[in-house]
Design a protein around this motif. Sequence first.
Motif, PDB file in Angstrom:
ATOM      1  N   ALA A  25      45.615  43.494  41.984  1.00 50.42           N
ATOM      2  CA  ALA A  25      45.529  43.199  40.198  1.00 50.42           C
ATOM      3  C   ALA A  25      44.332  43.047  39.846  1.00 50.42           C
ATOM      4  CB  ALA A  25      46.313  41.600  39.903  1.00 50.42           C
ATOM      5  N   ARG A  26      44.139  43.836  38.605  1.00 51.74           N
ATOM      6  CA  ARG A  26      42.674  43.745  38.040  1.00 51.74           C
ATOM      7  C   ARG A  26      42.667  42.557  37.241  1.00 51.74           C
ATOM      8  NH1 ARG A  26      41.008  47.485  32.720  1.00 51.74           N
ATOM      9  NH2 ARG A  26      39.567  46.223  32.086  1.00 51.74           N
ATOM     10  N   LEU A  27      41.475  41.778  37.412  1.00 46.50           N
ATOM     11  CA  LEU A  27      41.290  40.642  36.577  1.00 46.50           C
ATOM     12  C   LEU A  27      39.858  40.884  35.719  1.00 46.50           C
ATOM     13  CD1 LEU A  27      41.870  37.811  39.193  1.00 46.50           C
ATOM     14  CD2 LEU A  27      43.396  38.839  37.381  1.00 46.50           C
ATOM     15  N   ASP A  28      39.826  40.292  34.650  1.00 45.56           N
ATOM     16  CA  ASP A  28      38.456  40.328  34.019  1.00 45.56           C
ATOM     17  C   ASP A  28      37.625  38.783  33.999  1.00 45.56           C
ATOM     18  OD1 ASP A  28      39.040  42.773  32.484  1.00 45.56           O
ATOM     19  OD2 ASP A  28      40.436  41.924  31.543  1.00 45.56           O
ATOM     20  N   VAL A  29      38.537  37.930  34.341  1.00 45.33           N
ATOM     21  CA  VAL A  29      38.224  36.300  34.470  1.00 45.33           C
ATOM     22  C   VAL A  29      38.923  35.768  35.685  1.00 45.33           C
ATOM     23  CG1 VAL A  29      37.725  34.218  33.314  1.00 45.33           C
ATOM     24  CG2 VAL A  29      37.507  36.209  32.066  1.00 45.33           C
ATOM     25  N   GLU A  41      29.262  29.191  41.490  1.00 45.80           N
ATOM     26  CA  GLU A  41      28.424  30.257  41.637  1.00 45.80           C
ATOM     27  C   GLU A  41      28.487  31.188  42.753  1.00 45.80           C
ATOM     28  OE1 GLU A  41      25.031  32.259  40.721  1.00 45.80           O
ATOM     29  OE2 GLU A  41      25.988  30.740  39.526  1.00 45.80           O
ATOM     30  N   GLU A  42      28.819  30.704  43.679  1.00 44.63           N
ATOM     31  CA  GLU A  42      29.222  31.594  44.920  1.00 44.63           C
ATOM     32  C   GLU A  42      30.525  32.650  44.706  1.00 44.63           C
ATOM     33  OE1 GLU A  42      30.738  29.202  48.289  1.00 44.63           O
ATOM     34  OE2 GLU A  42      28.736  28.579  48.647  1.00 44.63           O
ATOM     35  N   VAL A  43      31.620  32.158  43.766  1.00 41.54           N
ATOM     36  CA  VAL A  43      32.440  33.004  43.256  1.00 41.54           C
ATOM     37  C   VAL A  43      31.812  33.966  42.568  1.00 41.54           C
ATOM     38  CG1 VAL A  43      34.839  33.181  42.315  1.00 41.54           C
ATOM     39  CG2 VAL A  43      34.533  31.364  43.974  1.00 41.54           C
ATOM     40  N   ARG A  44      31.166  33.554  41.459  1.00 44.33           N
ATOM     41  CA  ARG A  44      30.513  34.544  40.591  1.00 44.33           C
ATOM     42  C   ARG A  44      29.698  35.596  41.252  1.00 44.33           C
ATOM     43  NH1 ARG A  44      26.397  32.813  37.455  1.00 44.33           N
ATOM     44  NH2 ARG A  44      27.213  34.334  35.733  1.00 44.33           N
ATOM     45  N   GLN A  45      28.969  35.095  42.251  1.00 45.10           N
ATOM     46  CA  GLN A  45      28.006  36.168  42.944  1.00 45.10           C
ATOM     47  C   GLN A  45      28.831  36.907  43.795  1.00 45.10           C
ATOM     48  OE1 GLN A  45      24.949  36.651  42.545  1.00 45.10           O
ATOM     49  NE2 GLN A  45      24.668  34.886  41.087  1.00 45.10           N
ATOM     50  N   THR A  46      29.894  36.359  44.572  1.00 42.20           N
ATOM     51  CA  THR A  46      30.752  37.286  45.655  1.00 42.20           C
ATOM     52  C   THR A  46      31.441  38.320  44.828  1.00 42.20           C
ATOM     53  OG1 THR A  46      30.924  35.384  46.903  1.00 42.20           O
ATOM     54  CG2 THR A  46      32.284  37.066  47.509  1.00 42.20           C
ATOM     55  N   PHE A  47      31.990  37.994  43.889  1.00 43.85           N
ATOM     56  CA  PHE A  47      33.059  38.743  43.092  1.00 43.85           C
ATOM     57  C   PHE A  47      32.550  39.449  42.047  1.00 43.85           C
ATOM     58  CE2 PHE A  47      35.544  36.016  45.808  1.00 43.85           C
ATOM     59  CZ  PHE A  47      36.519  36.724  46.457  1.00 43.85           C
ATOM     60  N   ALA A  48      31.452  39.318  41.365  1.00 47.23           N
ATOM     61  CA  ALA A  48      30.844  39.843  40.270  1.00 47.23           C
ATOM     62  C   ALA A  48      31.673  39.733  39.081  1.00 47.23           C
ATOM     63  CB  ALA A  48      30.441  41.281  40.825  1.00 47.23           C
ATOM     64  N   LEU A  49      32.539  38.910  38.938  1.00 40.50           N
ATOM     65  CA  LEU A  49      33.195  38.670  37.741  1.00 40.50           C
ATOM     66  C   LEU A  49      32.848  37.232  37.045  1.00 40.50           C
ATOM     67  CD1 LEU A  49      36.693  39.484  39.180  1.00 40.50           C
ATOM     68  CD2 LEU A  49      35.523  40.860  37.240  1.00 40.50           C
ATOM     69  N   PRO A  50      33.209  37.245  35.872  1.00 38.01           N
ATOM     70  CA  PRO A  50      33.022  35.864  35.019  1.00 38.01           C
ATOM     71  C   PRO A  50      33.741  35.001  35.603  1.00 38.01           C
ATOM     72  CG  PRO A  50      33.085  37.784  33.317  1.00 38.01           C
ATOM     73  CD  PRO A  50      33.494  38.191  34.715  1.00 38.01           C
ATOM     74  N   VAL A  51      33.322  33.705  35.773  1.00 34.35           N
ATOM     75  CA  VAL A  51      34.086  32.306  35.969  1.00 34.35           C
ATOM     76  C   VAL A  51      34.418  31.422  35.168  1.00 34.35           C
ATOM     77  CG1 VAL A  51      34.264  30.634  37.644  1.00 34.35           C
ATOM     78  CG2 VAL A  51      33.667  32.840  38.602  1.00 34.35           C
ATOM     79  N   MET A  52      35.834  31.000  34.857  1.00 34.19           N
ATOM     80  CA  MET A  52      36.078  29.884  33.897  1.00 34.19           C
ATOM     81  C   MET A  52      36.346  28.669  34.904  1.00 34.19           C
ATOM     82  SD  MET A  52      39.436  29.726  31.365  1.00 34.19           S
ATOM     83  CE  MET A  52      39.026  30.862  30.524  1.00 34.19           C
ATOM     84  N   LYS A  53      35.625  27.770  34.625  1.00 34.99           N
ATOM     85  CA  LYS A  53      35.950  26.522  35.417  1.00 34.99           C
ATOM     86  C   LYS A  53      36.810  25.257  34.481  1.00 34.99           C
ATOM     87  CE  LYS A  53      35.493  23.344  38.695  1.00 34.99           C
ATOM     88  NZ  LYS A  53      37.115  22.713  38.291  1.00 34.99           N
ATOM     89  N   ALA A  54      37.726  25.042  34.932  1.00 37.91           N
ATOM     90  CA  ALA A  54      38.674  23.823  34.126  1.00 37.91           C
ATOM     91  C   ALA A  54      38.301  22.629  34.705  1.00 37.91           C
ATOM     92  CB  ALA A  54      40.070  24.387  34.576  1.00 37.91           C
ATOM     93  N   LEU A  55      38.202  21.657  33.874  1.00 40.51           N
ATOM     94  CA  LEU A  55      37.572  20.506  34.066  1.00 40.51           C
ATOM     95  C   LEU A  55      38.709  19.428  33.411  1.00 40.51           C
ATOM     96  CD1 LEU A  55      34.084  21.453  33.174  1.00 40.51           C
ATOM     97  CD2 LEU A  55      34.785  20.704  35.301  1.00 40.51           C
ATOM     98  N   ALA A  56      38.904  18.367  34.030  1.00 37.81           N
ATOM     99  CA  ALA A  56      39.819  17.536  33.652  1.00 37.81           C
ATOM    100  C   ALA A  56      39.200  16.516  32.754  1.00 37.81           C
ATOM    101  CB  ALA A  56      40.528  16.858  34.709  1.00 37.81           C
ATOM    102  N   ILE A  57      39.721  16.091  31.616  1.00 39.80           N
ATOM    103  CA  ILE A  57      39.143  15.105  30.667  1.00 39.80           C
ATOM    104  C   ILE A  57      39.955  14.006  30.480  1.00 39.80           C
ATOM    105  CG2 ILE A  57      37.798  14.903  28.295  1.00 39.80           C
ATOM    106  CD1 ILE A  57      36.260  16.718  30.402  1.00 39.80           C
TER     107      ILE A  57
END
Length: 212
Positions: free
Chosen positions: A76-80, A93-109
Amino acid sequence: MTLVKICGLKTPEDAHVAIQAGADYLGCVFFPPSPRNVDAMTAAEVFDMIGDADVERVGLFVDPSDDELMAVLNHARLDVIQLHGKESPTRVEEVRQTFALPVMKALAIETKEDVIAAKAYDGVADLLLFDAKPPKGATRPGGNAIAFDWNLLKGTDWSVPWMLAGGLTVANVKDAVAQSGAKAVDVSSGVEAEKGVKSPELIQAFLDAVKE
């Protein structure tokens, strides 16, 4: 204009409705405990509905290994890549570098302290997503139809774009945007007829409410 992400899509038909209604992001969930979980081949069919439309493909993962990410990306093609677990800034940062895709991080508030703690990811992730903390004993970190105090985000300053999630519905999304100052919102359970089953009517109504 407020951007909209429809998450937890499981069928091409639901994706078609979301695209026609004006969604900016489509999300598929790759987390087996979720009632919205799909496999990579199903996600590929969902995302194929986008065609030439200007819509981003988002894959939601919870503390994935590189192998788990690659298993999806092989089909499956992903953009994010959306990381919705307890991933550290280093892992993001590891995921960004390894897969060369933008990463969205979910944070619990839940509290002001949670907002302050989220700053550790600002500028590390490409996008942030603020969601409500899951209830005690929950099996999923998100998609629990729970909202948090949107005013906690009002006037906060971030170097990357962010989305608001958590308990958003047709009835409350306008207030959520007004109180938080969100420029983008993410909905999943709020557009479902039953758990894990999207409602075309609610998808359309949610997009209509946001885009008014």
